[in-house]
Design a protein around this motif. Structure first.
Motif, mmCIF file in Angstrom:
data_model
loop_
_atom_site.group_PDB
_atom_site.id
_atom_site.type_symbol
_atom_site.label_atom_id
_atom_site.label_comp_id
_atom_site.label_asym_id
_atom_site.label_seq_id
_atom_site.Cartn_x
_atom_site.Cartn_y
_atom_site.Cartn_z
ATOM 1 N N GLY A 215 106.806 94.031 16.766
ATOM 2 C CA GLY A 215 106.965 95.289 17.490
ATOM 3 C C GLY A 215 107.169 95.151 18.977
ATOM 4 N N GLU A 216 107.014 93.937 19.518
ATOM 5 C CA GLU A 216 107.213 93.771 20.956
ATOM 6 C C GLU A 216 108.698 93.575 21.255
ATOM 7 O OE1 GLU A 216 105.496 91.178 24.692
ATOM 8 O OE2 GLU A 216 105.548 90.255 22.725
ATOM 9 N N ARG A 217 109.164 94.253 22.270
ATOM 10 C CA ARG A 217 110.567 94.121 22.683
ATOM 11 C C ARG A 217 110.674 93.150 23.851
ATOM 12 N NH1 ARG A 217 113.940 98.992 21.295
ATOM 13 N NH2 ARG A 217 115.316 98.128 22.877
ATOM 14 N N TRP A 218 111.863 92.575 23.999
ATOM 15 C CA TRP A 218 112.105 91.634 25.094
ATOM 16 C C TRP A 218 113.240 92.128 25.985
ATOM 17 C CZ3 TRP A 218 109.529 87.023 26.216
ATOM 18 C CH2 TRP A 218 108.470 86.734 25.347
ATOM 19 N N ASP A 219 113.211 93.412 26.284
ATOM 20 C CA ASP A 219 114.232 93.976 27.156
ATOM 21 C C ASP A 219 113.589 95.020 28.064
ATOM 22 O OD1 ASP A 219 113.844 96.278 25.598
ATOM 23 O OD2 ASP A 219 115.566 95.852 24.322
ATOM 24 N N GLN A 220 114.409 95.744 28.804
ATOM 25 C CA GLN A 220 113.899 96.720 29.767
ATOM 26 C C GLN A 220 113.247 97.925 29.091
ATOM 27 O OE1 GLN A 220 117.379 97.462 32.168
ATOM 28 N NE2 GLN A 220 116.768 95.943 33.679
ATOM 29 N N ASP B 239 107.913 98.824 25.885
ATOM 30 C CA ASP B 239 106.779 99.690 26.254
ATOM 31 C C ASP B 239 105.528 99.237 25.504
ATOM 32 O OD1 ASP B 239 107.484 100.402 23.701
ATOM 33 O OD2 ASP B 239 107.362 102.564 24.025
ATOM 34 N N TYR B 240 105.409 97.925 25.367
ATOM 35 C CA TYR B 240 104.330 97.345 24.562
ATOM 36 C C TYR B 240 102.995 97.476 25.291
ATOM 37 C CZ TYR B 240 102.732 94.250 20.827
ATOM 38 O OH TYR B 240 102.113 93.731 19.707
ATOM 39 N N THR B 241 102.119 98.288 24.743
ATOM 40 C CA THR B 241 100.824 98.557 25.373
ATOM 41 C C THR B 241 99.728 97.701 24.738
ATOM 42 O OG1 THR B 241 100.327 100.311 23.787
ATOM 43 C CG2 THR B 241 101.489 100.959 25.816
ATOM 44 N N ASN C 243 97.220 96.876 17.396
ATOM 45 C CA ASN C 243 97.791 97.323 16.123
ATOM 46 C C ASN C 243 98.550 96.181 15.445
ATOM 47 O OD1 ASN C 243 96.778 99.893 16.545
ATOM 48 N ND2 ASN C 243 98.682 100.719 17.348
ATOM 49 N N SER C 244 99.257 95.397 16.249
ATOM 50 C CA SER C 244 99.974 94.233 15.713
ATOM 51 C C SER C 244 98.991 93.228 15.125
ATOM 52 C CB SER C 244 100.806 93.549 16.803
ATOM 53 O OG SER C 244 101.828 94.388 17.256
ATOM 54 N N LEU C 245 97.872 93.012 15.823
ATOM 55 C CA LEU C 245 96.855 92.075 15.329
ATOM 56 C C LEU C 245 96.329 92.479 13.954
ATOM 57 C CD1 LEU C 245 94.682 91.193 18.454
ATOM 58 C CD2 LEU C 245 95.859 89.580 16.991
ATOM 59 N N LYS C 246 96.239 93.785 13.728
ATOM 60 C CA LYS C 246 95.720 94.266 12.444
ATOM 61 C C LYS C 246 96.684 94.019 11.297
ATOM 62 C CE LYS C 246 92.761 97.757 14.562
ATOM 63 N NZ LYS C 246 92.626 99.164 14.949
ATOM 64 N N GLY D 105 94.291 75.089 13.142
ATOM 65 C CA GLY D 105 93.972 73.680 13.340
ATOM 66 C C GLY D 105 94.819 72.713 12.541
ATOM 67 N N THR D 106 95.690 73.218 11.673
ATOM 68 C CA THR D 106 96.484 72.321 10.816
ATOM 69 C C THR D 106 97.882 72.043 11.361
ATOM 70 O OG1 THR D 106 97.306 74.167 9.462
ATOM 71 C CG2 THR D 106 95.257 73.088 8.738
ATOM 72 N N GLN D 107 98.376 72.912 12.240
ATOM 73 C CA GLN D 107 99.723 72.731 12.798
ATOM 74 C C GLN D 107 99.755 73.208 14.247
ATOM 75 O OE1 GLN D 107 103.080 74.263 10.455
ATOM 76 N NE2 GLN D 107 101.685 74.505 8.717
ATOM 77 N N PHE D 108 100.830 72.819 14.926
ATOM 78 C CA PHE D 108 101.080 73.297 16.287
ATOM 79 C C PHE D 108 102.232 74.286 16.237
ATOM 80 C CE2 PHE D 108 103.656 73.218 20.121
ATOM 81 C CZ PHE D 108 102.715 73.359 21.130
ATOM 82 N N GLN D 109 102.059 75.441 16.876
ATOM 83 C CA GLN D 109 103.144 76.409 16.992
ATOM 84 C C GLN D 109 103.006 77.163 18.306
ATOM 85 O OE1 GLN D 109 105.200 78.925 13.816
ATOM 86 N NE2 GLN D 109 103.557 80.276 14.508
ATOM 87 N N TYR D 110 103.989 76.974 19.175
ATOM 88 C CA TYR D 110 103.978 77.634 20.484
ATOM 89 C C TYR D 110 103.871 79.142 20.280
ATOM 90 C CZ TYR D 110 105.413 78.503 25.319
ATOM 91 O OH TYR D 110 105.463 78.886 26.632
ATOM 92 N N SER D 111 102.912 79.759 20.983
ATOM 93 C CA SER D 111 102.646 81.177 20.725
ATOM 94 C C SER D 111 102.387 81.979 22.000
ATOM 95 C CB SER D 111 101.434 81.300 19.792
ATOM 96 O OG SER D 111 101.088 82.643 19.588
ATOM 97 N N ASN D 112 103.341 82.858 22.316
ATOM 98 C CA ASN D 112 103.112 83.835 23.383
ATOM 99 C C ASN D 112 102.007 84.794 22.954
ATOM 100 O OD1 ASN D 112 105.255 82.931 25.086
ATOM 101 N ND2 ASN D 112 106.698 83.949 23.738
ATOM 102 N N TYR D 113 101.991 85.079 21.672
ATOM 103 C CA TYR D 113 100.993 85.962 21.046
ATOM 104 C C TYR D 113 99.580 85.505 21.429
ATOM 105 C CZ TYR D 113 100.008 89.182 17.078
ATOM 106 O OH TYR D 113 99.641 90.237 16.285
ATOM 107 N N GLY D 114 99.329 84.210 21.229
ATOM 108 C CA GLY D 114 98.010 83.654 21.508
ATOM 109 C C GLY D 114 97.589 83.809 22.953
ATOM 110 N N TYR D 115 98.542 83.637 23.855
ATOM 111 C CA TYR D 115 98.203 83.736 25.274
ATOM 112 C C TYR D 115 98.047 85.178 25.737
ATOM 113 C CZ TYR D 115 97.670 78.959 26.632
ATOM 114 O OH TYR D 115 97.150 77.693 26.786
ATOM 115 N N LYS D 116 98.688 86.112 25.048
ATOM 116 C CA LYS D 116 98.431 87.529 25.331
ATOM 117 C C LYS D 116 96.981 87.847 24.950
ATOM 118 C CE LYS D 116 103.150 89.100 24.462
ATOM 119 N NZ LYS D 116 103.522 89.475 25.817
ATOM 120 N N LEU D 117 96.557 87.307 23.820
ATOM 121 C CA LEU D 117 95.183 87.511 23.366
ATOM 122 C C LEU D 117 94.192 86.869 24.334
ATOM 123 C CD1 LEU D 117 93.202 88.556 21.263
ATOM 124 C CD2 LEU D 117 93.720 86.563 19.848
#
Length: 200
Positions: A139-144, A147-149, A155-158, A167-179
Motif C-alpha cells: 500500500g505504500e507509494r513511491w511517488d509524489q 500519503d502513507y501515514t 494496517n499493513s503490519l496486520k 533469522g534464516t535469511q537476509f532480505q533488505y527491508s525498508n519496511y523493517g527500518y520504518k518499524l
C-alpha cells in the motif's frame, strides 16, 4: 627577524595552497558538471571538507527544473534515502547502550500495536535485515502522491506476512527500518520525558 621570515613563509604556503585548491576546485567542478550531464541528473549538491575546512561547496543543476531554480548547497533539501538507515542504526545502538532499548527484545515489547505472535523477531534481527519482513509495506507509494501515514503502516503490519522465518535469511527491508523508526521514536520520547522530570 626569524618571526618575520616565518610569517612570510606561512603567507607564501597559504597563498600557494589557496592557488592549488583553486585549480583543483575548477577541475572538480568541471568533472561534476560532466557527470551531471552524462547521467542525466537534474541537480546535485557537493561539499568537500579538508582538515575541518570547507574547500568546496557548490550546487549543480536545478532543484526545480520547471521554475529554473538552481541547487543551492545551503538551502536545497534532498531526500537522503537509505542513508537514514545508518542514522537509525546509530540511534538504536545508542538507546541500547543507555538501556532504553534492548535489541534482544521483540518490537512488540515496546509497541502495543504490533501483532505479537506474528512478528516474533528481535530488534537485532530487524536492524540486520533478518526479520523476514518484505522489502516495502503493502500500500505504500513511491511517488509524489504518497500519503502513507503511521496508521496505514500499522494496517499493513496486520495484513502483510513474513517472507521467511526470522533469522534464516537476509532480505533488505525498508519496511523493517520504518518499524525501527517508530520504535525509536516511542523510546526516545520516553527517555526525554525522564530527563525532563530529572531536570525539573
Amino acid at each position: 627577524m626569524r618571526n618575520f621570515l616565518l610569517f612570510i613563509l606561512s603567507s607564501i604556503c597559504i597563498s600557494s595552497q589557496s592557488n592549488l585548491l583553486g585549480k583543483e576546485n575548477t577541475i572538480t567542478k568541471n568533472k561534476l558538471e560532466r557527470f551531471l550531464k552524462q547521467n542525466d541528473i537534474p541537480g546535485m549538491s557537493v561539499s568537500i571538507l579538508y582538515n575541518g575546512n570547507i574547500i568546496l561547496s557548490e550546487g549543480f543543476g536545478y532543484s526545480d527544473i520547471d521554475n529554473k531554480i538552481r541547487v543551492n548547497p545551503s538551502l536545497t533539501k534532498f531526500r537522503i534515502a537509505s542513508i537514514s538507515k545508518i542514522i537509525t542504526a546509530l540511534v538504536l545502538m545508542k538507546l541500547n547502550e543507555l538501556d532504553s532499548i534492548n535489541i534482544y527484545n521483540t518490537p512488540s515489547f515496546y509497541l502495543d500495536s504490533i501483532p505479537r505472535e506474528k512478528y516474533n523477531f528481535t530488534i537485532r534481527q530487524l536492524a540486520g535485515h533478518l526479520s523476514g519482513l518484505q522489502r516495502n509495506p503493502s500500500g505504500e507509494r513511491w511517488d509524489q502522491l504518497n500519503d502513507y501515514t503511521e496508521q496505514k503502516f500499522y494496517n499493513s503490519l496486520k495484513k502483510d506476512e513474513l517472507d521467511f522465518e526470522p533469522g534464516t535469511q537476509f532480505q533488505y527491508s525498508n519496511y523493517g527500518y520504518k518499524l525501527l523508526g517508530l520504535l525509536i521514536e516511542k523510546s526516545a520520547k520516553k527517555q526525554l520525558l525522564i530527563v525532563k522530570k530529572i531536570m525539573l
